[in-house]
Design an enzyme around this catalytic site. Structure first.
Site, short mmCIF file in Angstrom:
data_model
loop_
_atom_site.label_atom_id
_atom_site.label_comp_id
_atom_site.label_asym_id
_atom_site.label_seq_id
_atom_site.Cartn_x
_atom_site.Cartn_y
_atom_site.Cartn_z
NE ARG A 124 -4.38 -1.53 1.56
CZ ARG A 124 -5.54 -1.45 2.19
NH1 ARG A 124 -5.64 -0.74 3.29
NH2 ARG A 124 -6.60 -2.06 1.72
CD GLN A 129 -2.87 5.98 -4.04
OE1 GLN A 129 -3.15 6.72 -4.99
NE2 GLN A 129 -2.88 6.41 -2.78
CG ASP A 132 -5.38 -1.24 -3.13
OD1 ASP A 132 -5.66 -2.43 -2.91
OD2 ASP A 132 -5.44 -0.36 -2.26
CB SER A 135 -8.68 -0.53 -2.32
OG SER A 135 -7.80 -0.51 -1.22
CE1 TYR A 231 -6.01 -4.55 4.63
CE2 TYR A 231 -3.61 -4.53 4.52
CZ TYR A 231 -4.84 -4.68 3.91
OH TYR A 231 -4.89 -4.96 2.58
#
Length: 381
Positions: A124, A129, A132, A135, A231
């Protein structure tokens, strides 16, 4: 030789997504010299992409054996035993590989000499991004969970003023303010519900409140509950035991509870005890997105709907597959971004000096590369 990418038809029960869609395949073929994309016949049907649409994009429609002969396999669900057996040494596979929940899969891939990139392990960081996938899929899951709850709840979500009287808005409590939880909060607000959000990370308060929800604060000293990856950390045993007790009155007030609390590689924390469900109003709904890892609710059964004390407890295991068009579109963008990052001169080139590749690589050259997964396998042994 040209780099070949194989896109197999997903065989896992209930899986409707496809790892690549025609629009993105067309872009890849134009940007990577000599690239060939082999798509198994019917791979995109359940995501509403026909074989003809892939052919129009420049892909080749082939049989399953030919797909698994490609240099690189792009998948959604983890490969089955038969699919791993069809792979060969030096081949590359990218997809969701459940490394922390099914470490034995990593051992099987290593034994085949396969280089595997796990979408769950993509670090992350800002540069990653666009890769990802977790997500992207979590956002779909949070949205779909709210729609599912609204459909199941025998009440309106919004405040309504009618000639026959005023309908008070439903109360929705979202447990866990990660990507799925925040999307659930935003969707419930758009549907007109009165929304509350809870997370053990105090840093999420601002995000929850920015979406128009009220942050639920418990009399529990949490400290720093966020790890380096963003997290939630696992709570100490004493705090784990107190958390459900303190949440119970908030759960009892809710018409809908959407629970998303999950720590990768660990059983889901128990947040909703039997007595909390019993205290809820008849007709209330619990959507437990942590069902694949045991669930946040004591009554959750993965893939099932259980009714206890007139409360529906729903344990979905793959909500993004309920929206295969957009789920495939988003997933295809993330996985192709990862693949393209390491294609050089028409070949896929591992680069362990790159933190993205090093982080995402699960197996390589007959070994399990990820340190945490290696540790889990050693414990099992």
């Amino acid at each position: 030789m040209a780099l070949t990418i194989g896109i197999p038809r997903e065989t896992e029960s209930g899986e409707t997504r496809v790892a690549l869609i025609p629009k993105i395949a067309d872009r890849m073929l134009k940007s990577v010299d000599g690239l060939e994309i082999l798509v198994e016949s019917g791979a995109g049907e359940r995501a509403f992409h026909s074989d003809r649409s892939f052919e129009d994009a420049g892909c080749q429609i082939v049989d399953r054996d030919t797909v698994f002969g490609a240099d690189l396999i792009a998948k959604v669900a983890p490969p089955s035993d038969d699919e791993i057996a069809a792979m060969h040494e030096g081949q590359v596979i990218a997809g969701f590989l459940s490394p922390l929940d099914r470490p034995s899969l990593a051992r099987a891939l290593a034994d085949r000499g396969v280089t595997s990139l796990s979408m769950e392990l993509v670090p992350r960081i800002s540069r990653a991004q666009k890769m990802d996938a977790l997500s992207a899929m979590s956002s779909l899951g949070g949205y779909r969970a709210t729609i599912l709850a609204a459909d199941r709840l025998p009440k309106f979500f919004p405040l309504l003023t009618t000639a026959a009287g005023t309908i008070r808005p439903a109360q929705v409590l979202v447990l866990g303010a990660g990507v799925a939880g925040l999307q659930a909060i935003a969707t419930a607000k758009r549907l007109g519900a009165k929304v509350f959000g809870y997370d053990i990370r105090d840093a999420t308060r601002e995000e929850i409140e920015s979406l128009g929800a009220k942050f639920v604060e418990l009399e529990l000293d949490m400290g720093d509950q966020e790890d380096e990856g963003g997290y939630a950390k696992e709570l100490q045993k004493e705090k784990q035991e107190r958390q459900p007790e303190l949440l119970q009155p908030h759960i009892a007030d809710a018409d809908v509870v959407i629970s998303t609390a999950l720590i990768p590689g660990r059983p889901a924390p128990l947040l909703i005890r039997e007595e909390a469900v019993e205290a809820m109003k008849p007709g209330s709904v619990i959507i437990d997105l942590a069902a694949p890892n045991g669930g946040n609710c004591a009554y959750t059964e993965a893939g099932e709907t259980v009714v206890e004390h007139d409360v529906s407890v729903i344990g979905p295991t793959n909500l993004p597959a309920d929206m295969p068009v957009h789920a495939s579109q988003l997933y295809a963008k993330t996985i192709t971004s990862l693949i393209e990052e390491f294609v050089e001169d028409g070949a896929f080139t591992p680069d362990f000096d790159d933190e993205i590749f090093d982080g995402a690589c699960l197996t390589h050259d007959g070994e399990v590369h990820n340190e945490r997964v290696r540790g889990m396998l050693s414990q099992e042994a």
